[in-house]
Each structure stands twice: as structure tokens, then as C-alpha cells.
Design a protein around this motif. Structure first.
Motif, PDB file in Angstrom:
ATOM      1  N   ILE A   1       0.893  -1.126   0.069  1.00 15.92           N
ATOM      2  CA  ILE A   1       0.169  -0.004   0.031  1.00 15.92           C
ATOM      3  C   ILE A   1       0.954   1.220   0.148  1.00 15.92           C
ATOM      4  O   ILE A   1       2.040   1.182   0.674  1.00 15.92           O
ATOM      5  CB  ILE A   1      -1.055   0.096   1.342  1.00 15.92           C
TER       6      ILE A   1
ATOM      7  N   CYS B   1     -10.492   2.171   8.651  1.00 13.22           N
ATOM      8  CA  CYS B   1      -9.468   1.060   9.019  1.00 13.22           C
ATOM      9  C   CYS B   1      -9.978   0.621  10.375  1.00 13.22           C
ATOM     10  O   CYS B   1      -9.811   1.203  11.199  1.00 13.22           O
ATOM     11  CB  CYS B   1      -8.396   1.939   9.074  1.00 13.22           C
TER      12      CYS B   1
ATOM     13  N   LYS C   1      -7.932  -1.592  11.502  1.00 15.40           N
ATOM     14  CA  LYS C   1      -6.757  -2.220  12.348  1.00 15.40           C
ATOM     15  C   LYS C   1      -6.311  -1.089  13.074  1.00 15.40           C
ATOM     16  O   LYS C   1      -4.986  -1.057  13.487  1.00 15.40           O
ATOM     17  CB  LYS C   1      -5.816  -2.842  11.174  1.00 15.40           C
TER      18      LYS C   1
ATOM     19  N   ALA D   1      -4.458   1.241  11.541  1.00 12.99           N
ATOM     20  CA  ALA D   1      -3.054   1.158  10.960  1.00 12.99           C
ATOM     21  C   ALA D   1      -2.591   2.665  10.543  1.00 12.99           C
ATOM     22  O   ALA D   1      -1.683   2.966  10.213  1.00 12.99           O
ATOM     23  CB  ALA D   1      -2.853   0.379   9.851  1.00 12.99           C
ATOM     24  N   LEU D   2      -3.889   3.373  10.696  1.00 13.89           N
ATOM     25  CA  LEU D   2      -3.485   4.822   9.700  1.00 13.89           C
ATOM     26  C   LEU D   2      -3.499   6.191  11.073  1.00 13.89           C
ATOM     27  O   LEU D   2      -4.268   5.880  12.026  1.00 13.89           O
ATOM     28  CB  LEU D   2      -4.719   5.266   9.154  1.00 13.89           C
TER      29      LEU D   2
ATOM     30  N   ILE E   1       1.015   5.208   7.287  1.00 12.39           N
ATOM     31  CA  ILE E   1       0.476   3.994   7.526  1.00 12.39           C
ATOM     32  C   ILE E   1       1.509   3.348   8.349  1.00 12.39           C
ATOM     33  O   ILE E   1       2.543   3.161   8.272  1.00 12.39           O
ATOM     34  CB  ILE E   1       0.318   3.225   6.260  1.00 12.39           C
TER      35      ILE E   1
ATOM     36  N   CYS F   1      -1.275  -2.993   9.436  1.00  9.16           N
ATOM     37  CA  CYS F   1      -2.132  -2.994   8.299  1.00  9.16           C
ATOM     38  C   CYS F   1      -2.234  -4.557   7.500  1.00  9.16           C
ATOM     39  O   CYS F   1      -1.166  -5.082   7.414  1.00  9.16           O
ATOM     40  CB  CYS F   1      -1.263  -2.138   7.184  1.00  9.16           C
ATOM     41  N   ASN F   2      -3.309  -5.017   7.508  1.00  7.79           N
ATOM     42  CA  ASN F   2      -3.458  -6.363   6.566  1.00  7.79           C
ATOM     43  C   ASN F   2      -3.866  -6.244   5.477  1.00  7.79           C
ATOM     44  O   ASN F   2      -4.160  -7.255   4.877  1.00  7.79           O
ATOM     45  CB  ASN F   2      -4.538  -7.007   7.581  1.00  7.79           C
ATOM     46  N   LEU F   3      -3.599  -4.917   4.823  1.00  2.00           N
ATOM     47  CA  LEU F   3      -3.330  -4.889   3.317  1.00  2.00           C
ATOM     48  C   LEU F   3      -5.052  -5.305   2.990  1.00  2.00           C
ATOM     49  O   LEU F   3      -5.483  -5.975   1.788  1.00  2.00           O
ATOM     50  CB  LEU F   3      -2.727  -5.548   2.546  1.00  2.00           C
ATOM     51  N   CYS F   4      -6.207  -4.822   3.537  1.00  7.70           N
ATOM     52  CA  CYS F   4      -7.578  -5.079   3.239  1.00  7.70           C
ATOM     53  C   CYS F   4      -8.160  -3.923   1.957  1.00  7.70           C
ATOM     54  O   CYS F   4      -8.982  -4.342   1.298  1.00  7.70           O
ATOM     55  CB  CYS F   4      -8.626  -5.078   4.184  1.00  7.70           C
ATOM     56  N   PHE F   5      -7.234  -3.014   2.074  1.00  8.19           N
ATOM     57  CA  PHE F   5      -7.633  -1.958   1.083  1.00  8.19           C
ATOM     58  C   PHE F   5      -8.951  -1.184   0.902  1.00  8.19           C
ATOM     59  O   PHE F   5      -9.198  -0.496   0.116  1.00  8.19           O
ATOM     60  CB  PHE F   5      -7.340  -2.379  -0.324  1.00  8.19           C
ATOM     61  N   GLU F   6      -9.370  -1.227   2.111  1.00  2.79           N
ATOM     62  CA  GLU F   6     -10.922  -0.486   2.422  1.00  2.79           C
ATOM     63  C   GLU F   6     -10.557   0.861   2.172  1.00  2.79           C
ATOM     64  O   GLU F   6     -11.326   1.743   1.767  1.00  2.79           O
ATOM     65  CB  GLU F   6     -11.334  -0.854   3.945  1.00  2.79           C
ATOM     66  N   CYS F   7      -9.520   1.403   2.965  1.00  2.00           N
ATOM     67  CA  CYS F   7      -9.080   2.735   2.852  1.00  2.00           C
ATOM     68  C   CYS F   7      -8.795   3.139   1.440  1.00  2.00           C
ATOM     69  O   CYS F   7      -9.388   4.308   1.058  1.00  2.00           O
ATOM     70  CB  CYS F   7      -8.005   2.979   3.816  1.00  2.00           C
TER      71      CYS F   7
END
Ligand code: SF4
Ligand code: SF4
Lengths: 989, 306
Positions: free
Chosen positions: B48, B65, B67, B69-70, B78, B83-89
Motif C-alpha cells: 500500500i 480502517c 486495524k 493502522a492509519l 500507514i 495493516c492487513n492490506l484489506c484496501f478498504e481505505c
């Protein structure tokens, strides 16, 4: 009852003061008079808020002030509020113009009288005015320097370097019979000292307003009457025009410029400005005292000329197209819309001659042959066909006038030759004597005669028709037979080389003759159409009427001259026919474009002909098309195409659809009521599109109505018998071309804001209706506040919606839906001559002007910012130029029978070789054409160079740029246009 | 169908081989050159990225997010350990300041996308360039893609670091390639290991083999050297390269002047800049320095491709 306030008293006193000065100072009072007697008119002034209403009336040499505006006031200035009124007291005429353009001051009525009023003010203000202008000038120069502040002399050198290390052709086209290297790579302007000198003069001379044409014409009309002849009988308009024309041509000064091998000039002045008081010339009235000091395109005007024009203008004030429409149609609604310059703008009020006349008829057959044909026609008429007889007689009179002018040129050449001491020049002048004694009356025998015949008849056409967009067309086709014949008669290599050099000089001379007159630009036009000149379009290449490769020796010679001179006018256009024209030729077009930065414009024959086939089913005629003005399509020599009749701001229709028919900047509810966003009137995207379509139709219907009235006015005020002799059909039908005499009769529109509207519609469709990410209300609020409170929505409309030019099929479909809508609106109408409207998507310079008059858009474009030019995608559409090319190539040609302008900036890398640059450009253009693209033009330049030119104009006098369809010298543009070019989409090479 | 991780398909490239080209950037590389110009292509997995200049500060992402993470406190924005790289953000960021780096694509998808540019390849004598990362990491995938393009009449070029298994390359890739750009970076193997993570033995062997085949009428190979201040552009290293070229009868090479644009890319990915990125590594290479390097080659009779 409105409440008047102190501004009312103030204005009253100011006008009283003005009136008193004119009443009591003889030096001022004398200006209230012309050869026709006292100039009588009245001007009203008021605020929209009702705080002030006054008028000043000039009558029989006396000025008086009224506390109300009389019903028949000739012109009214409406200030939107007190603040604007106060502001106008303090500012320069130039800033005042800005307020008018921004619709802060609204002008109604006869602009000529407003001009007269402004001129009177300038007389009172005297030196103070001049000082204000000087100051404004300095400030302007300073602000340009400060804008970017680059100063790198290396940039200008890079541009000069492009003229060196020229490529050689690697194949020879079938039509090239004589040239060994068609690219003529051994030649640069250095080889032609006389051309070089004249070229420098062109850039260094300040143009001077020429009074010759207006004075001679007005003399004739004053003596013989305009509406009625001296016996009191109504004039047949064609005859009146013809007699006046003949008088003008007989009395026009025959000028042969020093060192010129072409006889005749449009103006006696070295670099003259042609004035057409019979159309829009009176717009300059208010500037007679200040034009030499204005910021943009200043021109010199002698005291004598200013006096002559001030004397002439009253004669024309009520005889302009606009005044005629207002008088005969009761100042119609469509005219009122047009005069705000926001939703549409009609050009027929300036000129009707955006067309390509049959020059070959003058050159190959000569005027005597045409006279003969006209006489045959007359003989065949029945006795009662007096209209036809008059029309034909008027054509004959015009041809006689043209011949009289040529005879005067012959005499002048002889006089000069007799005096000349230099033997070489003496011989040239003697040759000119013989040339002018022979052409254009008789068929040309040599290339020198052909070029002179083309030019002398052109002068005639420009004396009759306003010098806007009248285009000579396919000169390579016209001149090639002469070139081939003469080359063929030479035997030694030396002779051939000498002749070739003579031809390059001859064609250069022809270009410079065309370029040496300017058109008259009222200051307002500097802002609306900055830097545009006569737009004399020359077309090369393509195919012959029988479908063969038309590229020939003269094609390459004309391209060489284009490269050497880098002029903004003539406007060079090149046709390319896939499968017939060679890659060698297309590469040469790219090389010339690279060297000159901005010319020629390139057209795809297949797409153009396909587009235009809806107006003609004759393939030979389609194959003989030529560019007109900017990029437009005319079937050479048989088509009254008035290709630049009217422009429409498509964004205005969008804004009106978003506001239920109300236009925010105009503060006017002019359009139909089509629904309110906040009331939830639009349930689907289609609902909104219906509203949008209704507003576009409303604007187009109005602009068409006005244009048709203007055509009616033209047919009465200014029929064009000379032009009628060289557009097929008019002689045969014995009908002037302004009345539908030509074989083909169309009127052209150009519609502006394509990408901005498509991207906006995409945002509404995707975000509001398809994805429902935002509500229409929220989007509307964001637009109304210029996105100031909603940066995330502003980001979203840019980043989350595919734009036109990004490679999105959906956006391309939307673009075709829009062009289809616009095309359909026009095609449901007819023009005055019974022909169709043609539909174009190019923008001259109005994408900047209309941009300043438009609010924020759903696309995220902020209020006042320029639109993307012509059919070009917005710079934010894609980083990949190929996406742009593909999308524009997919625009449906059937919706675009008045052509498009696709215009991007290419930036060569510092170490790129010329071969690489040319090959890459070639590949872009060829592939674009293969994909169906219609027209493309490049500016090959880095933005930093433009920034440097903005700050240091003295180093860049010759820097050519393409705006949208036409070329201009960058340093002569208004600042907004310069910035638009700097910010325009750019792609590395 | 098998997919591989693609960083970007870039159209209209004018500097990655002859003519107008589309470049396929693979993600992942066996080397780890400290100056890598495409740091986003080093890692094999998706990542990301955050571009602060695009961020409009709307805070939408903070709310999406799960998690945590932000954080605006975090200089990289980040926290990649959370971050679990879900890419919701990424989906919700209106400005594309947050972006996914790397997309899984299969052969037909790549072929279909780049073939759109074929008309431009044809008029410019261009084609497709495989770059990276290192395109040979997945030889099977590369070979199939190249083959499919060749069958469509597309000119294929690969840019390689040379670190690959020759046999596999020869079997899967070589038959489908028209031109090979081969990087020769550092001749001293221990230096090579220090700056690029691996010794250069395999690379040089592969180069010699491929070049000899080229001279025997095989696929053209163009060796190229990135000029990295004080690492590859030392006189010693360049002279060593020259002698390799003399041995192998190399007549033509290409030098690529250093530029520091990769530094910002690192920051976007949350990678701190190495200490070596200061000084000369922080600037564009001066023209005189490039010229001096060029001279070493031209003096030895080796021509330079522009
Ligand atoms: S990708 Fe998912 S976990 Fe990572 S920062 Fe975005 S929302 Fe949080
Ligand atoms: S959503 Fe995007 S624009 Fe908004 S704060 Fe987060 S990164 Fe920035």
C-alpha cells in the motif's frame, strides 16, 4: 418606485459637466458633426438596483442630460450595482471592458453609439487617459514578468536551433516531378535576403490603421446614396455594392512594395489594418483616441485617419448588421442573448465570407472569360427578369473594377521601372508591368502571372469582403501545372536551381503579402479571440478530384515557405489521405510542425469526407475540400459555407439545466424551466439529460434565429457580387451568394466546452445516479460554492470518474451522445439560404473567454477557468497520450461536419534527435488517422519556454502557437490565454 | 488461470526501446540494489502506498480502517506492521492518495491491454518491453506472455538484471524475444554483493552466453550500465566493463545517468531512506560526469546508444 441615491446625483453632475464641455468648447463641439450633419444619438445609464438612471442626448450639436432614459435611447449601459458604477469612474477603458465581458456592465442597443460616447469621454479626459493607459501597460508587463519569472536565454536558442539540421526526404511522391529532395533541406531563409528583410519588418513594424477603404467607399455612398439612389429610387443592393466597389478599385492606390515580385497591396500602409465600417468597424469608434496605447495589439493611427473615421462612422452606425436586425426585428430576444457573449456569439455580424472561392477561375480563365459568361447569361434572360439582370450586371461591374485596379498596377510598375537604376530590379518591374497588363483579365501563362493573378483578385475579394477567414484553398493544385511547365522548359541544372529559388521567393512573397495586413481588432476581441488574424487558410496535399495523390512539387515548396517564415497567417492546413499520400509527406508535415512549433494543422481526408458526405453526394466535390479559416470544411469554389457563422458555449446550457433555466453569471432566467435539482426533479440521469438537451436546443434555436436574421441583413446591406463570380452556381443561377446562388449553401457552427461538459455529465451519471456515492443536491451545493467547502468531493470528481480522453468507453459514448444531441439540434433548422447548418467542435480562443464567463462545473473545473480547447480532452484525463488519441479518434464523424480541433502540447526531450521527434509525431498522427481521427495539431514546446516568453516577450516575437484551429504569436496574447497554453495538457516526446 | 503480480502497464513509453512501447512492470526482484529506481517493484507481494501531496485531509480513511493502522502522527501515515492490506481505505479515499501497489493479472489480461496500443507499435516500429522488478522471476509466465504477443506480431524486448537460470530462460523465454537489454552493473563480485545483494557470477555467465549467441545470429543483446555515483561510475569499474566488452566483442552499449527520483517513491512505501542516499545520491548527475564516463567507452571504440 426605485430609490435613487447619491450615485444618481453624482452621475447626473458628471454628465452635465460633459454636456457643458461639448456645448461650450468649440474644439469639442465640432466633434458632434460629420459630413452628414450633426450626429444625433442618446445614451442611457442606469443601475440594475434602480439607484441611478440618467441619459445624455446629443442632438443638433447640443448635448443635454435627462433624468430618465428615453424610450428610443440608442444604447443603454446597465451597471449591476453601485459598486460597479463607482469602479468604472476610476479604471482604464481596458479594465472597463473586463467588467463588460464579465457581465457586470450590460450593454443594450447600438454599440456604435456607445463607441461614440466613449470617444467623447476620451476627448475630455485627454492626457489623463493616456497616462492611465501607460500605467496600465507597465503594470501589465510587470504582472506578466512576475507570473512565472523565468529567464533563460537558452530556451529561445533551442527554438532557433530547430531551424538547423534539416531532414532529407527518403522517397519521392508520384506527383513530385522536379524536386530531387522534396524536403528542400538545403534551404533556409538565409538564402533569401530580400525575404529575410521583409520578414523582419513584419515583426518589427507596428501596424497602422488604414483609412483608404472606408474613406473611398463612404465617399461613394454619400454621393450616390445607400438605401436610395440620388434620384430617390431604392437601390438594388447588388448594383449599389458593385458601383461602390468599382469606384474603390479604380481609386485605390496601386502599390508595389520595394523588392516585391508581386504587385498590389490591400493597404497603402507598410503594415496596414483594414477597416470595415460596413460590418463591425464602428466598434473601434471608442478607441480612436487610445488604440495606439492599449495593452494588447496596439496600432498606430494618424490624427488624420482618426478624424476621417470619426467623420465616417456616423454614416455607418445605423447600417451595421446588428443595427439592421434591431431595427427590422424590434431588437429581438435572440440578439439580446447574443450580445451578452455568454451562451453564444454570432460572427455574421462581422463577416460572411468564411469560404474558399474558385481562385482557379481567375487564374486559369481570367476575368474576361467570366465577363463573357455573365454576358451570355444576361442575353439569355427574359425581359421581365430584371432582378437577375441586375445581379449579373453587378458581377460584371465588379470584374471591371478588378481589371481597372490591375491596369493601375501595370501603370505603376512602368513608372517605377522607368525610374529604377538597378538593372535587375528594373527587369523585375518591367516584368510586373507585363504581368499586370495581362492578368487577371487573361489566363495566366507563367507561375509569376498565376501568383500575381491570385493575389490581385484576392485584393479585390478583400476589398469587398471582410478579411476574416476567406481562404485561398488548394494552392499546390493551382500552381503545380505552371511550375511543372516552366521547370520542364529548362535544361541545365543551374537554370533549374535558379528557377526553384525564384519560386521559393515568389511563394514567400505571396505569404508575406497576405500577412502584411492585419484585421481590425477592437479591444474586446483581444480578450475574446486573442491574437487571431485574418485566418487565411491554405490547404495542401490530399487527393485530386479524381482520387489521385495530390501531393506535388508545390506542396513541398509551400511547406518549405511555411517552415522558413513561421507566420501566424496564412493558416496552413494539410490533408492526408491514408493509402494514397506517402509517409514521407506526413513526416515532412511533422517536421515543419516541429520547426515552427505550431503549424500546419493536419486533417484525415477519410474522416473529413465521411463527415461531409451528409452535405454532398458528389465524390469529386468531396475530394476537392479545403480548410477554411481555422479548420473548417468547404468544397472548393462552389460552396458558400460561412463556416464560422456562430459559436455556442455548451457549458452555458449545462449551467442552465442545473439552475432551471437560470444562468447565474448573467443573472438572467432566459431558458425554459426544466427542473430544480433541490426539488428532486431528476430521478434518473436520463431525466437530467432531457433537461440539458432542452437548454441546448433553446440556445441553438436562438443563435440560429439570429444568424438567419443576420443573413437577411447581409443580403440587403452587403451582397457580394465579386465573390459571386467565383463561387459556382451564382452566375448560372443569376443569384448572389448571400442569397443562395451557390451550388452548396451551408452555415457553420462551432460548439465549445466538449470535454468539460462530457466530464461533468459523467460525474453526474456515475457518482449521483449509478454509484449513488453523493446526492445531486450535495454536488450542486459544491458547484455553487466553487468547491470551496468540499475538497474531498472536489478530489472525488477528479479521481473517481473516468473522463473523456482516459480510454473509457463510457466517456466516449457520452461524448458521442453530446455531439449527437448538438448535431441533431442544428440539423432540425435551416439557414437563410435554405441550406443546412454544419456542426463543429473547435473553439478559436473562446474556450478561454467562455471559461471566464462560466461557474464551477460538476467536472471539478473551477469558476472562471478556461475550458479544454476544441475537442481536446482535459489535461487531467490521462497521463497516457495514447488514451487521448484513441478517444478523440472515436468521436463520430457524422456529428462533426464542420470539423474539430484536437490540440495538444508535445515536449521534446533535451537530447532527442530530430529523427526521433519527427518519427514519434508521425506515429501519433498516422495511428490517430488510422483509428478514424479527423484533425490534429501540436504545439511542440515546453511550458517553461512559454513561461520565459511570457516574462521576456522581446526574445520571442516570432514564437508561434496554435490556439484552437488558428495560430497566434504567443507574445501578443492576453495573459489568460498565455496561462491556458502553459497549463494545457502536455506529453513528453 | 495463473496470475502474476504486475506493478503497472505503462503505455506510450518512448525511452524503453525502439519506437512507441508499452512497458509491463513485474513486481519482485532477486537483487536489491540500494539505488533501485523502482523501489515499488522490489517486493514480490502487494503493498500500500501513500502520497501526501494528493491527500486532501478529509479523514475518511481513518474511519474505515479497522486495524487502526492509519495515523497522522506517523510520518509514513500507514503503520505497515498493523495493516492487513484489506484496501478498504484505498477504496474510500476520494483523492487516490492511498493506493494499492501491485495487481494480479493473467496472460490474456496483459495481452489484451497492451494490444490496444498495437496500432502505435506498427507505425513507430515499437512494441512491448518487459521490465520490473525482474521479468524473469516467473519464466513460465513471461514466456507465455511474450509468445502470445509475438503471435500477434508484436516486437518484444526484455530488460533484465541477468540473475536467472539460463536453461529455463533458454527454454521458456528466449524463443519469444526480439531484443534483450542486459544490465551490467558492477564487475567486482564482492562489491556487487554489497550493493545489489548477490554476487555477479551468474549474471556475467549469462551475459557471455547470450552475447555469444547473439554474435552467432541469435537474439540481439544490448548491455547497459546505470551510472551510480561512486558505485558503478568509478573509473575502475567502467574499465573492467570495457575489458569484458572487448573480450566479448561488444560494439555498442547504453549508459543511464543517475537521477534521484526514486527517493520520494521509497517514502510513499514507508521505507526510510538509506544513509547512502544523501550527497551525490541526492542530486541529478552532472553532465560533465556523464560525459567523462561516456568517454571511457568511446575511447575503447564502443559506441553509445542514445
Ligand atoms: S489497507 Fe486496510 S488495514 Fe491497511 S490501512 Fe487500509 S484499511 Fe487499514
Ligand atoms: S481518505 Fe485519502 S484524502 Fe482523505 S485523509 Fe485519507 S488519505 Fe487523505
Amino acid at each position: 418606485m426605485h430609490s435613487r441615491n447619491h450615485m444618481n446625483i453624482f452621475t447626473h453632475l458628471a454628465l452635465r459637466l460633459m454636456a457643458a464641455q461639448f456645448n461650450f468648447r468649440p474644439s469639442l463641439n465640432k466633434h458632434l458633426k460629420s459630413a452628414d450633419g450633426w450626429t444625433n444619438f442618446s445614451i442611457g445609464l442606469k443601475t440594475e438596483t434602480g439607484t441611478m438612471e440618467q441619459a445624455i442626448v446629443f442632438q443638433n450639436g447640443h448635448a443635454r442630460v435627462l433624468k430618465y432614459i428615453p424610450e428610443k435611447a440608442d444604447a443603454v449601459m446597465r451597471f449591476i450595482n453601485d459598486d460597479i458604477l463607482k469602479e468604472t469612474v476610476r479604471i482604464t477603458p481596458n479594465e472597463m471592458l473586463n467588467l463588460i465581458l464579465k457581465n457586470k456592465i450590460i450593454l443594450d442597443g447600438n454599440m456604435a453609439y456607445l463607441g461614440a460616447f466613449n470617444f467623447y469621454i476620451s476627448l475630455i479626459m485627454g492626457r489623463r487617459y493616456q497616462r492611465m493607459l501607460d500605467k496600465a501597460n507597465l503594470l501589465e508587463i510587470k504582472s506578466r514578468k512576475e507570473e512565472y519569472g523565468i529567464n533563460d536565454p537558452g530556451f529561445a536558442k533551442e527554438l532557433d536551433k530547430r531551424k538547423e539540421s534539416r531532414l532529407k526526404a527518403d522517397t519521392i511522391d508520384a506527383g513530385v516531378k522536379c524536386l530531387e529532395d522534396p524536403y528542400l533541406s538545403e534551404y533556409s531563409i538565409e538564402a533569401f535576403p530580400r525575404i529575410k528583410m521583409r520578414h523582419e519588418k513584419h515583426f518589427n513594424a507596428t501596424p497602422e490603421i488604414s483609412s483608404e477603404r472606408p474613406v473611398l467607399l463612404t465617399q461613394w455612398y454619400r454621393r450616390h446614396g445607400f438605401e436610395k439612389d440620388s434620384d430617390g429610387n431604392p437601390w438594388t443592393p447588388e448594383l449599389r455594392q458593385a458601383y461602390a466597389f468599382k469606384y474603390l478599385m479604380k481609386n485605390k492606390k496601386p502599390v508595389i512594395r520595394k523588392d516585391s515580385i508581386i504587385a498590389g497591396t490591400t493597404c497603402p500602409e507598410e503594415v496596414g489594418v483594414l477597416v470595415y465600417p460596413d460590418t463591425s468597424g464602428t466598434l473601434i469608434w471608442g478607441e480612436l483616441g487610445s488604440i495606439s496605447k492599449r495593452v494588447l495589439t496596439p496600432c498606430n493611427i494618424s490624427k488624420e485617419t482618426a478624424g476621417q473615421l470619426h467623420d465616417i462612422f456616423p454614416f455607418w452606425a445605423k447600417r451595421t448588421t446588428r443595427a439592421w436586425i434591431s431595427e427590422n426585428h424590434g431588437y429581438p430576444f435572440c440578439q439580446k442573448i447574443d450580445e451578452r457573449s455568454v451562451a453564444s456569439f454570432n460572427f455574421k455580424t462581422v463577416s460572411m465570407s468564411h469560404t474558399v472561392p474558385d481562385l482557379p477561375r481567375f487564374v486559369n480563365d481570367g476575368t474576361l472569360a467570366i465577363i463573357e459568361e455573365v454576358q451570355q447569361q444576361i442575353k439569355a434572360l427574359a425581359p421581365e427578369e430584371s432582378d437577375k439582370r441586375n445581379t449579373l450586371t453587378s458581377m460584371m461591374l465588379c470584374l471591371e473594377g478588378l481589371n481597372a485596379y490591375a491596369a493601375n498596377l501595370a501603370k505603376e510598375a512602368k513608372t517605377l521601372a522607368d525610374k529604377e537604376t538597378d538593372p535587375q530590379r528594373k527587369e523585375e518591374l518591367n516584368r510586373l508591368y507585363q504581368t499586370c497588363s495581362h492578368v487577371p483579365a487573361n489566363p495566366a501563362r507563367t507561375l509569376d502571372e498565376a501568383v500575381n493573378a491570385a493575389w490581385i483578385s484576392w485584393i479585390g475579394l478583400l476589398m469587398e469582403n471582410t478579411n476574416v477567414s476567406l481562404s485561398p484553398g488548394r494552392l499546390d493544385q493551382l500552381f503545380q501545372p505552371f511550375f511543372e511547365k516552366e521547370m520542364g522548359s529548362l535544361s541545365t541544372g543551374d537554370e533549374k536551381k535558379q528557377y526553384l529559388e525564384h519560386v521559393i521567393e515568389l511563394i514567400s512573397c505571396y505569404f508575406l503579402r497576405n500577412a502584411e495586413h492585419h484585421n481590425l481588432v477592437p479591444d474586446v476581441a483581444n480578450y475574446l479571440f486573442g491574437g487571431s488574424q485574418s485566418e487565411t487558410a491554405i490547404t495542401v496535399g490530399g487527393v485530386t478530384p479524381d482520387g489521385k495523390d495530390a501531393v506535388n512539387d508545390m506542396t513541398y515548396i509551400i511547406l518549405k515557405v511555411t517552415e522558413m517564415l513561421s507566420l501566424n497567417d496564412p493558416n496552413m492546413n494539410a490533408r492526408f489521405k491514408l493509402g494514397v499520400n506517402s509517409d514521407t509527406y506526413l513526416k515532412r508535415l511533422c517536421e515543419v510542425n516541429y520547426v515552427t512549433v505550431a503549424t500546419p494543422s493536419m486533417h484525415n481526408d477519410d474522416a473529413v469526407m465521411e463527415a461531409f458526405s451528409q452535405n454532398s453526394d458528389k465524390i469529386e466535390d468531396l475530394r476537392d475540400w479545403a480548410s477554411t479559416g481555422c479548420v473548417e470544411i468547404t468544397l472548393s469554389g462552389k460552396h458558400m459555407s460561412h463556416t464560422g457563422a456562430t459559436s455556442v458555449n455548451m457549458v452555458a446550457g449545462l449551467e442552465m439545466a442545473l439552475n432551471n433555466g437560470y444562468h447565474p453569471l448573467m443573472n438572467w432566467h432566459l431558458g425554459p424551466k426544466t427542473g430544480v435539482v433541490a426539488n428532486g426533479d431528476f430521478k434518473t440521469f436520463d431525466d437530467f439529460f432531457v433537461a440539458f438537451a432542452a437548454q441546448q436546443k433553446f440556445i441553438i434555436d436562438n443563435t440560429v434565429e439570429l444568424n438567419n436574421m443576420a443573413a437577411e441583413a447581409y443580403a440587403y446591406l452587403r451582397p457580394t457580387p465579386l465573390l459571386s463570380t467565383c463561387i459556382k452556381g451564382a452566375v448560372q443561377n443569376a443569384t448572389d451568394v448571400t442569397k443562395g446562388g451557390a451550388v452548396y449553401n451551408t452555415s457553420g457552427s462551432f460548439n465549445i466546452g466538449l470535454s468539460d461538459v462530457v466530464d461533468s455529465l459523467m460525474v453526474i451519471k456515475k457518482l449521483v445516479f449509478d454509484e449513488k456515492r453523493i446526492t445531486f443536491e450535495a454536488l450542486k451545493d459544491a458547484i455553487d460554492s466553487n468547491f470551496e467547502n468540499d475538497p474531498s468531493l472536489h478530489a472525488m470528481v477528479h479521481k473517481k470518474v473516468p473522463r473523456f480522453g482516459s480510454g473509457s468507453a463510457e466517456a466516449v459514448d457520452m461524448a458521442n451522445k453530446l455531439t449527437g444531441l448538438i448535431h441533431g439540434c442544428y440539423k432540425s433548422t435551416k439557414n437563410f439560404r435554405g441550406g443546412d447548418y454544419t456542426v463543429g467542435f473547435w473553439s478559436v480562443a473562446q474556450h478561454v473567454a467562455y471559461g471566464t464567463l462560466s461557474g464551477a462545473l460538476p467536472s471539478g473545473r473551477l469558476a472562471g477557468r478556461p475550458f479544454a480547447p476544441g475537442a481536446t480532452p482535459d489535461p487531467s484525463a490521462s497521463k497516457n497520450f495514447l488514451d487521448n488519441i484513441r478517444d478523440v479518434a472515436q468521436l463520430n464523424p457524422h456529428h462533426m461536419d464542420n470539423n474539430i480541433a484536437f490540440n495538444v502540447k508535445l515536449v521534446p526531450g533535451p537530447d532527442d534527435s530530430r529523427e526521433k521527434i519527427v518519427n514519434t509525431m508521425f506515429s501519433y498522427v498516422k495511428t490517430y488517422f488510422e483509428q478514424g481521427g479527423m484533425q490534429i495539431q501540436f504545439n511542440v514546446i515546453h511550458s517553461d519556454v512559454l513561461k520565459d516568453a511570457m516574462a521576456n516577450p522581446e526574445n520571442y516575437q516570432n514564437l508561434l502557437v496554435r490556439i484552437s484551429g488558428y495560430n497566434a504569436y504567443f507574445v501578443r496574447l492576453n495573459k489568460e490565454m498565455q496561462i491556458e497554453l502553459i497549463e494545457r495538457a502536455k506529453y513528453g516526446l | 488461470m495463473k496470475k502474476t503480480l504486475i506493478l503497472e502497464l505503462k503505455g506510450n513509453s518512448l525511452d524503453d526501446g525502439p519506437g512507441i512501447r508499452s512497458v509491463v512492470f513485474f513486481k519482485g526482484c532477486p537483487l536489491s540494489c540500494i539505488w533501485c529506481h523502482n523501489p515499488e517493484s522490489k517486493k514480490t507481494g502487494v503493498e500500500i502506498s501513500f502520497e501526501p501531496n494528493e491527500c486532501v485531509g478529509c479523514n475518511t480513511c481513518l474511519g474505515t480502517c479497522t486495524k487502526n493502522a492509519l495515523s497522522k502522527e506517523n510520518p509514513f501515515f500507514i503503520d505497515r506492521t498493523l495493516c492487513n492490506l484489506c484496501f478498504e481505505c484505498v477504496t474510500n479515499c476520494p483523492s487516490n492518495a492511498l493506493e494499492r501497489v501491485g495487481h494480479e493479472m493473467n496472460v490474456p489480461e496483459i495481452v489484451e491491454t497492451v494490444l490496444k496500443d498495437k496500432p502505435f507499435f506498427d507505425t513507430s516500429k515499437g512494441g512491448v518491453t518487459f521490465s520490473g522488478g525482474e521479468p524473469t522471476l516467473d519464466m513460465d509466465f513471461l514466456g507465455k506472455t511474450a509468445k502470445a504477443l509475438k503471435e500477434n506480431g508484436v516486437h518484444v524486448l526484455i530488460e533484465t538484471c541477468g540473475q536467472f537460470n539460463y536453461e529455463k530462460f533458454n527454454e521458456l523465454v528466449y524463443p519469444h524475444v526480439d531484443l534483450i537489454y542486459f544490465d551490467i552493473k558492477i564487475m567486482d563480485s564482492s562489491h556487487h554483493k554489497k550493493y545489489c545483494g548477490l554476487p555477479n557470477k551468474t549474471i556475467l555467465e549469462n551475459f557471455r552466453t547470450l552475447y555469444r549467441r547473439y554474435l552467432d545470429g541469435g537474439t540481439e543483446v544490448l548491455p547497459r550500465t546505470p551510472l551510480i555515483p561512486d558505485i558503478t561510475d568509478t573509473k575502475e569499474n567502467l574499465l573492467a566493463i570495457v575489458s569484458l566488452y572487448k573480450e566479448e566483442q561488444v560494439k555498442k552499449t547504453q549508459l543511464m545517468a543517475y537521477h534521484p527520483l526514486w527517493r520520494d517513491k521509497n517514502l510513499k512505501l514507508g521505507i526510510s531512506l538509506p544513509s547512502t542516499s544523501e550527497g551525490k545520491m541526492g542530486e541529478w548527475m552532472a553532465t560533465e560526469r556523464t560525459k567523462a564516463c561516456e568517454k571511457i567507452f568511446t575511447d575503447a571504440g564502443i559506441a553509445l546508444e542514445p
